[in-house]
Every structure is written in structure tokens, then in C-alpha cells.
Design a protein around this motif. Structure first.
Motif, PDB file in Angstrom:
ATOM      1  N   UNK A   6      12.786 179.068 -12.461  1.00 23.41           N
ATOM      2  CA  UNK A   6      11.692 178.387 -11.765  1.00 23.41           C
ATOM      3  C   UNK A   6      11.257 177.155 -12.548  1.00 23.41           C
ATOM      4  N   UNK A   7      10.796 176.122 -11.859  1.00 20.33           N
ATOM      5  CA  UNK A   7      10.344 174.921 -12.575  1.00 20.33           C
ATOM      6  C   UNK A   7       9.111 175.224 -13.418  1.00 20.33           C
ATOM      7  N   UNK A   8       8.989 174.542 -14.544  1.00 21.30           N
ATOM      8  CA  UNK A   8       7.805 174.715 -15.397  1.00 21.30           C
ATOM      9  C   UNK A   8       6.546 174.278 -14.661  1.00 21.30           C
ATOM     10  N   UNK A  50       1.868 190.609 -11.668  1.00 20.67           N
ATOM     11  CA  UNK A  50       2.029 190.046 -13.006  1.00 20.67           C
ATOM     12  C   UNK A  50       1.837 188.535 -13.076  1.00 20.67           C
ATOM     13  N   UNK A  51       2.311 187.804 -12.068  1.00 20.20           N
ATOM     14  CA  UNK A  51       2.170 186.366 -12.184  1.00 20.20           C
ATOM     15  C   UNK A  51       2.657 185.625 -10.952  1.00 20.20           C
ATOM     16  N   UNK A  52       2.473 184.295 -10.983  1.00 22.84           N
ATOM     17  CA  UNK A  52       2.809 183.409  -9.868  1.00 22.84           C
ATOM     18  C   UNK A  52       3.451 182.148 -10.426  1.00 22.84           C
ATOM     19  N   UNK A  53       4.221 181.464  -9.576  1.00 18.01           N
ATOM     20  CA  UNK A  53       4.808 180.179  -9.959  1.00 18.01           C
ATOM     21  C   UNK A  53       5.258 179.441  -8.711  1.00 18.01           C
ATOM     22  N   UNK A  54       5.521 178.145  -8.898  1.00 15.23           N
ATOM     23  CA  UNK A  54       6.129 177.301  -7.863  1.00 15.23           C
ATOM     24  C   UNK A  54       5.397 177.439  -6.525  1.00 15.23           C
ATOM     25  N   UNK A  55       4.069 177.338  -6.582  1.00 16.59           N
ATOM     26  CA  UNK A  55       3.232 177.513  -5.389  1.00 16.59           C
ATOM     27  C   UNK A  55       2.848 176.149  -4.828  1.00 16.59           C
ATOM     28  N   UNK A  59      -1.284 172.680  -5.832  1.00 18.98           N
ATOM     29  CA  UNK A  59      -0.129 173.472  -6.257  1.00 18.98           C
ATOM     30  C   UNK A  59      -0.543 174.360  -7.414  1.00 18.98           C
ATOM     31  N   UNK A  60       0.116 175.496  -7.550  1.00 17.57           N
ATOM     32  CA  UNK A  60      -0.043 176.360  -8.722  1.00 17.57           C
ATOM     33  C   UNK A  60       1.282 176.365  -9.461  1.00 17.57           C
TER      34      UNK A  60
END
Length: 349
Positions: free
Chosen positions: A164-166, A87-92, A273-274
Motif C-alpha cells: 500500500x502507498x505510504x 487494526x488499521x486503515x490505509x489508502x482511503x 483522504x486517510x
């Protein structure tokens, strides 16, 4: 008990569980060559050993998204073998460069679990990291994935994932990029003369070109990454699934979109970063991918006079050229946006 594994289902996961994934992988220049053949990436730093060494790398680093997919692929057998969709990714964070000859392994921690209202599946939030042969973390990211349940009536743990951070803090960027000799940056070889200062927040770029997904290529890509999720491979099973056919690995769309951005962002040489990624709609073989990007922010980086950060939101579309900068999600048999990827790239100042 069978020696063959059916993979984990949603009810098998528990919050806080740490999984050390098997199948370490030594990456080679052949992996980079095949990655280029699959997506047509033209970013010069990863293509030219001579260029990379002139500007300050010991040798050409491997493509950032190739590294991402390799680490992601290590996690599939334990996390998403029975996935319905990623579904998705964050804080990469890309923390260290990866070169041909490096060996990567992956580790994951379950950080959130939520059963879906249908009772047939649930969403697993996981923080994964890639570790090289020296024990150094080269990449870390959070993703969430919808996973089937083995038994619809099985009781399941429910744990809210951490907030998670924006966006990844720009001041933390650049760890995977050594100090560069920008005076040695050959703009002709790079394919464009645009520097960080040539971009501004709010600018929109149509990357113009389109790339059609081939059935054999998306399966070859998933095999390259050891991504054996059944929704990408098993046509016999997926004929009875919700789409009636295999879906393309979401990372395939990411790499297609990144490759297309070269036309307009040729000097955005490194994905640092992503901030967030969202698969808005599925992608299938035979679809044609286009892309456009919006510049969200430009930033100078602490202690760096060679490169700065460019925050980019790239939207990939299915069967819709991006000249009018579309935002609406694709629907079944209707063109539109399939991917939104918010990321920081480094660019010469």
C-alpha cells in the motif's frame, strides 16, 4: 441448517473474493444531527446549510467520518462480526460528497489473509468501497482486522496483501470538494482565521479539550452505523474475553479525535483522504480522550486556487492530556496513545 447467521470466521475467507454487502442505507439530516450529538463536531461547513451554499456547495455535505463509518458498518456483518479487533486503515479516498437523501451500499474484496501464530485467529485485509444510488463510488479504503477462527485446527489460505502507498498522492485530492468561493468564507462563523499558509511542517498543536466515553454513547454510535460486531455489544460474551469487558469501536475514537481537532484546526473543513490509521491500544467506556496533531506537510493542489492540502497526524490519548505531546502507547491501566491517524484535510488558501 439454521436461518440465523453466525457470521464469517477467518477460515471462511478466500483471497480475491468479492462481497456485495446487504442493508443499503439512506442517510438523512437526522443522522448528521445524531452524529453531532455523539461527538460534538463543530466544523461549520457540515453544520450550516447557509454557510455551505454561500461558499459553493449545493447544500451542507454530511460529515466525512459519518460517511466512512456508515460504509464501514455495512461491511461488518460479512467481514468482522467475529472480529477480535479492527487494526488499521490505509489508502482511503473520499471521492464524492454525500448529502442527506443519498443512499449508500458497500462492496468489499479480500486482498490478504494471514493466520496468527496462536492458531486461534487471523488477519483479514480487505478493500471496501461505498457506492451511492447513482452507482458512483463515494469512498474507498483498505482496512485490516483480526478475526476469530471457528476451528483452531482448520486449514487456512495465506496470501500477502498488496503493498500500500505510504500516503495518498496529494495530486488526487479534492474530488469531493466543488470549486469554492473563498471570498464568501466567513472566518468568524468558521470559528478561526487560520488559513493553509498559517501552518508549517513540524508544527504541533495541543487540542486541549478532553471528552469522556460513555457506555451508552459508544453503543448508540455503533448501532447508528449498523456495526454489530460482538466485541462492542455483548458484555456477557466479553466478560470471558481478553479484556473482560466490551471495547469501544475504533471509529468512535477517530470521530472523537477529529471533533477535538476543531480547537486549532477549525478551517480544516474536509477530510479528503486517510493515509493510514492505527489503533495503538483499546478504548473503554469511562476513559477520557484527548488529542494532539502534528503537521506533516502542506501542499497546493493542481488546478485549485481556493483550497490546499494539509497533511495531519493526529494522535488520540486515553486518560492523558496532550500538552506534552505524548507518543507512548497506552497499556492496560496505564494512560497513553490509543490512535494514530495520518490524513489529508482541505483548507482555504
Amino acid at each position: 441448517m439454521s436461518k440465523a447467521r453466525a457470521g464469517n470466521f477467518f477460515e471462511d475467507f478466500s483471497a480475491g473474493e468479492v462481497i456485495l454487502h446487504g442493508l443499503p442505507r439512506t442517510l438523512t439530516s437526522s443522522d448528521q444531527t445524531l452524529y453531532t450529538a455523539l461527538y460534538g463536531s463543530r466544523f461549520t461547513l457540515q453544520q450550516s446549510e447557509d454557510f455551505a451554499q454561500r461558499v459553493g456547495y449545493p447544500k451542507a455535505p454530511l460529515d466525512d467520518l459519518l460517511v466512512f463509518h456508515m460504509v464501514f458498518g455495512k461491511t461488518v456483518n460479512d467481514i468482522s462480526l467475529n472480529a477480535i479487533a479492527n487494526l488499521g486503515y490505509a489508502d482511503c479516498h473520499f471521492l464524492r460528497p454525500v448529502y442527506a437523501g443519498d443512499t449508500l451500499i458497500a462492496e468489499s474484496r479480500i486482498i490478504g489473509l494471514k493466520e496468527n501464530s496462536s492458531g486461534k485467529s487471523g488477519t483479514v485485509h480487505v478493500r471496501s468501497k461505498g457506492i451511492n444510488q447513482k452507482g458512483e463510488t463515494v469512498l474507498e479504503f483498505v482496512r485490516w482486522v483480526m478475526v476469530r477462527k471457528r476451528e483452531e485446527r482448520a486449514s487456512c489460505q495465506s496470501v500477502e496483501p498488496p503493498r500500500l502507498p505510504e500516503a495518498v498522492d496529494a495530486e488526487s485530492l479534492g474530488g469531493a470538494c466543488p470549486p469554492l468561493a473563498i471570498a464568501a468564507w466567513n472566518w468568524t462563523e468558521a470559528g478561526a482565521t487560520h488559513r493553509l499558509g498559517d501552518y508549517h511542517a513540524g508544527e504541533r498543536i495541543d487540542h486541549i479539550d478532553g471528552m469522556t466515553v460513555e457506555e451508552a454513547e459508544h453503543m448508540m454510535a455503533a448501532r447508528l452505523y449498523h456495526n454489530n460486531a460482538r466485541v462492542h455489544f455483548n458484555a456477557w460474551q466479553e466478560r470471558a474475553g481478553r479484556f473482560g469487558k466490551r471495547i469501544v469501536y475504533g471509529g468512535h475514537a477517530m470521530s472523537m479525535a477529529r471533533a477535538l481537532t476543531h480547537n486549532g484546526l477549525a478551517n480544516a473543513f474536509h477530510v479528503a483522504a486517510i493515509n493510514g490509521g492505527r489503533h495503538v491500544a483499546p478504548l473503554f467506556a469511562g476513559d477520557t480522550v484527548f488529542a494532539w496533531s502534528e503537521i506533516l506537510e502542506t501542499r497546493e493542489l493542481p488546478g485549485r486556487s481556493d483550497v490546499g492540502g494539509l497533511r495531519i497526524l493526529t494522535r488520540a490519548t486515553r486518560d492523558q492530556p496532550a500538552g506534552e505531546f505524548p507518543r507512548l502507547a497506552a497499556k492496560e491501566n496505564v494512560p497513553g496513545v490509543i490512535l494514530e491517524l495520518d490524513y489529508w484535510a482541505l483548507m482555504p488558501i
